[in-house]
Design a protein around this motif. Structure first.
Motif, short mmCIF file in Angstrom:
data_model
loop_
_atom_site.label_atom_id
_atom_site.label_comp_id
_atom_site.label_asym_id
_atom_site.label_seq_id
_atom_site.Cartn_x
_atom_site.Cartn_y
_atom_site.Cartn_z
N SER A 46 0.83 -1.21 0.00
CA SER A 46 0.00 0.00 0.00
C SER A 46 0.86 1.26 0.00
CB SER A 46 -0.95 0.05 1.20
OG SER A 46 -0.95 -1.13 1.90
N ALA A 47 1.71 1.34 -0.98
CA ALA A 47 2.61 2.48 -1.05
C ALA A 47 1.86 3.75 -1.44
CB ALA A 47 3.73 2.22 -2.04
N GLY A 48 0.67 3.59 -1.97
CA GLY A 48 -0.09 4.76 -2.38
C GLY A 48 0.45 5.41 -3.63
N VAL A 49 1.19 4.67 -4.41
CA VAL A 49 1.68 5.19 -5.68
C VAL A 49 1.38 4.17 -6.77
CG1 VAL A 49 3.53 6.55 -4.69
CG2 VAL A 49 3.95 4.20 -5.35
N GLU A 50 1.37 4.67 -7.98
CA GLU A 50 1.19 3.73 -9.09
C GLU A 50 2.11 4.13 -10.23
OE1 GLU A 50 -2.90 4.06 -10.10
OE2 GLU A 50 -2.61 5.87 -11.33
N ILE A 51 2.50 3.12 -10.95
CA ILE A 51 3.33 3.37 -12.14
C ILE A 51 2.39 3.35 -13.33
CG2 ILE A 51 5.22 2.54 -13.54
CD1 ILE A 51 6.38 1.23 -11.08
N HIS A 52 2.19 4.52 -13.86
CA HIS A 52 1.26 4.66 -14.98
C HIS A 52 2.03 4.53 -16.27
CE1 HIS A 52 -2.36 5.97 -17.01
NE2 HIS A 52 -1.66 6.88 -17.66
N SER A 53 1.50 3.80 -17.19
CA SER A 53 2.22 3.66 -18.46
C SER A 53 1.55 4.49 -19.55
CB SER A 53 2.29 2.20 -18.88
OG SER A 53 1.01 1.65 -18.89
N ILE A 54 2.38 5.06 -20.38
CA ILE A 54 1.88 5.86 -21.49
C ILE A 54 2.35 5.19 -22.77
CG2 ILE A 54 2.02 8.10 -22.61
CD1 ILE A 54 2.41 9.25 -19.79
N ARG A 55 1.42 4.72 -23.46
CA ARG A 55 1.75 3.89 -24.63
C ARG A 55 2.67 4.63 -25.60
NH1 ARG A 55 -1.56 -0.72 -25.29
NH2 ARG A 55 -1.22 -0.93 -27.51
N GLY A 56 3.70 3.92 -25.98
CA GLY A 56 4.61 4.47 -26.98
C GLY A 56 5.57 5.50 -26.45
N VAL A 57 5.43 5.88 -25.19
CA VAL A 57 6.32 6.91 -24.65
C VAL A 57 7.13 6.37 -23.48
CG1 VAL A 57 6.45 9.22 -23.69
CG2 VAL A 57 4.65 8.65 -25.33
N GLY A 58 6.46 6.03 -22.40
CA GLY A 58 7.20 5.54 -21.24
C GLY A 58 6.31 5.37 -20.03
N TYR A 59 6.89 5.65 -18.86
CA TYR A 59 6.16 5.47 -17.63
C TYR A 59 6.20 6.75 -16.80
CZ TYR A 59 6.53 0.48 -18.62
OH TYR A 59 6.44 -0.74 -19.19
N LEU A 60 5.31 6.78 -15.82
CA LEU A 60 5.39 7.88 -14.87
C LEU A 60 4.89 7.43 -13.51
CD1 LEU A 60 3.10 10.14 -13.74
CD2 LEU A 60 2.52 10.16 -16.15
N LEU A 61 5.54 7.96 -12.48
CA LEU A 61 5.20 7.59 -11.11
C LEU A 61 4.33 8.67 -10.52
CD1 LEU A 61 5.91 5.51 -8.84
CD2 LEU A 61 7.66 7.11 -8.12
N ARG A 62 3.20 8.28 -9.91
CA ARG A 62 2.31 9.29 -9.34
C ARG A 62 1.52 8.65 -8.21
NH1 ARG A 62 -2.17 9.43 -14.20
NH2 ARG A 62 -3.19 7.45 -13.68
N PRO A 63 1.01 9.49 -7.31
CA PRO A 63 0.19 8.96 -6.24
C PRO A 63 -1.06 8.34 -6.82
CG PRO A 63 0.20 11.37 -6.23
CD PRO A 63 1.24 10.93 -7.19
N SER A 64 -1.48 7.24 -6.24
CA SER A 64 -2.69 6.60 -6.75
C SER A 64 -3.92 7.34 -6.23
CB SER A 64 -2.72 5.14 -6.33
OG SER A 64 -2.43 5.02 -4.96
N LEU A 65 -4.98 7.22 -6.95
CA LEU A 65 -6.14 8.09 -6.67
C LEU A 65 -6.95 7.61 -5.47
CD1 LEU A 65 -7.14 8.45 -10.40
CD2 LEU A 65 -5.66 9.91 -9.03
#
Lengths: 224, 224
Positions: free
Chosen positions: B205-224
DNA sequence: CGAGCAGGATTGCAGCAACGTTGCGGCGCC
DNA sequence: GGCGCCGCAACGTTGCTGCAATCCTGCTCG
């Protein structure tokens, strides 16, 4: 405890390294001002022993640069010039102590200990993890008041881990704290020391464990 | 989480160290004001627990000095003097909280957590996203003070993402920081690491998620 | 609007590098 | 000369990591 000696005479350096080694201190050696700055930029030292007469200038010129880099680090100046006004000048330049050659190694050691004791830079006096207490001043570890009789290398490993208790210590950092940066080591003897330390810590129910993180390093933490 | 306890009673110090240790907090102990200043000068603390009655003076006198050094650091004052005007005085002196002895350890812990939540990021060398704290200096990630035991590659992925938290990290950039320039990689093993990281982050329960953006990369952000 | 496709996610597996442990020999120190 | 520390190496063990097979998802284009 890790000190940097800035001194161009190799015999002096070797003698001091031997003497300090008996008190479980690591001594790094820089023969010139340039070497000293490089060493300070890349390594964590607890104190500096500085000779004045160096091939590339007066040792005192190092002090402002040191202060800019690591403001509180203790500096002891060694010199053949022992006149009173020289001492005053050295101390006014920012040195914490000033010792004229020739000097007794015992006196240097005593002055180092004194500086470390009152120095703002060697901080928390003791670290407690589980039942383990590491006394940075007395340089010893104890469990429930009983002093652990550790050999030199193992003590250095434990000290480095205790200084950063609960946080991972990178393998390279650990090697430097235990061996110094110029001391080569081409085996897994660090692992061997860790292994022996682990046995002693568990035999004495110290309540701590050395956790290893593959590819990164080790960390000291209370056992569950 | 690393706290400094300024307290001359050893029993109290030991008890608190034990209690905080159970919540994966590191407690450094300074028995006097002088020790406290020394410790603060050289270590990164996230908060201070301050006793008033100390061998070398009133603990409150430490507060202005602390503020001069690290303005935003939270300070909790402990004292046997619990009268209202004493509390007012303590808080007016700059303390963030004021707790009268005897107190329940649980309450102290809760107050610490509350302070930490609303205090700005103390150490610039750490990144906080959700409940996750990434310590760039110690190269480790922790959730609510509990250290995440991550293997090397996963740690590198998380580090690269945390460095640019909230912004997208190009896939190629990520590969570089994880594998270096010369290291070849001919599979989707980066995706594999991301996948394993995701699982661990959600399990804790880190409260973060690794969001992926197709064709570009990833980004780390707090989960909603 | 639906099929096709490309990029991403997940997971089992096998190889291997890193770590753990132990014994040995040399060396220094009492 | 005995004792103990220490570097070293051999060997056992672990678990990370690259790979690939398979499944999933979102986008595109007819």
């Amino acid at each position: 405890m890790r000190l940097l000696l800035v001194e161009d005479e190799l015999e002096m350096a070797a003698a001091l390294a031997a003497a300090l080694g008996r008190y479980d201190m690591i001594l790094d050696h820089a023969p010139t001002l340039d070497h000293a700055m490089a060493a300070l930029a890349n390594h964590v030292h607890d104190g500096i022993i500085l000779d004045r007469q160096l091939p590339d200038g007066d040792g005192l010129s190092l002090i402002p640069r040191v202060r800019a880099l690591k403001s509180g680090i203790p500096v002891i100046v060694l010199t053949a010039r022992g006149a009173v006004d020289e001492r005053v000048r050295g101390l006014d330049m920012g040195a914490d102590d000033y010792l004229a050659k020739p000097f007794a190694v015992e006196e240097l050691l005593a002055r180092i200990r004194a500086l470390m004791r009152r120095s703002p830079d060697i901080a928390p006096i003791t670290a407690r993890i589980g039942n383990l207490v590491f006394d940075f001043d007395g340089r010893q570890a104890s469990v429930n008041g009983r002093i652990l009789d550790l050999p030199r290398r193992e003590l250095l490993v434990l000290e480095a881990l205790a200084r950063r208790q609960g946080r991972t210590v990178q393998r390279s950092t650990l090697e430097e704290s235990v061996y110094g940066y110029d001391d080569e080591i081409q085996s897994n003897s660090l692992d061997a020391h860790v292994s022996r330390l682990r046995r002693k810590l568990s035999e004495t129910s110290a309540g701590v464990e050395i956790h290893s993180i593959r590819g990164v390093g080790y960390l000291l933490r209370p056992s569950l």
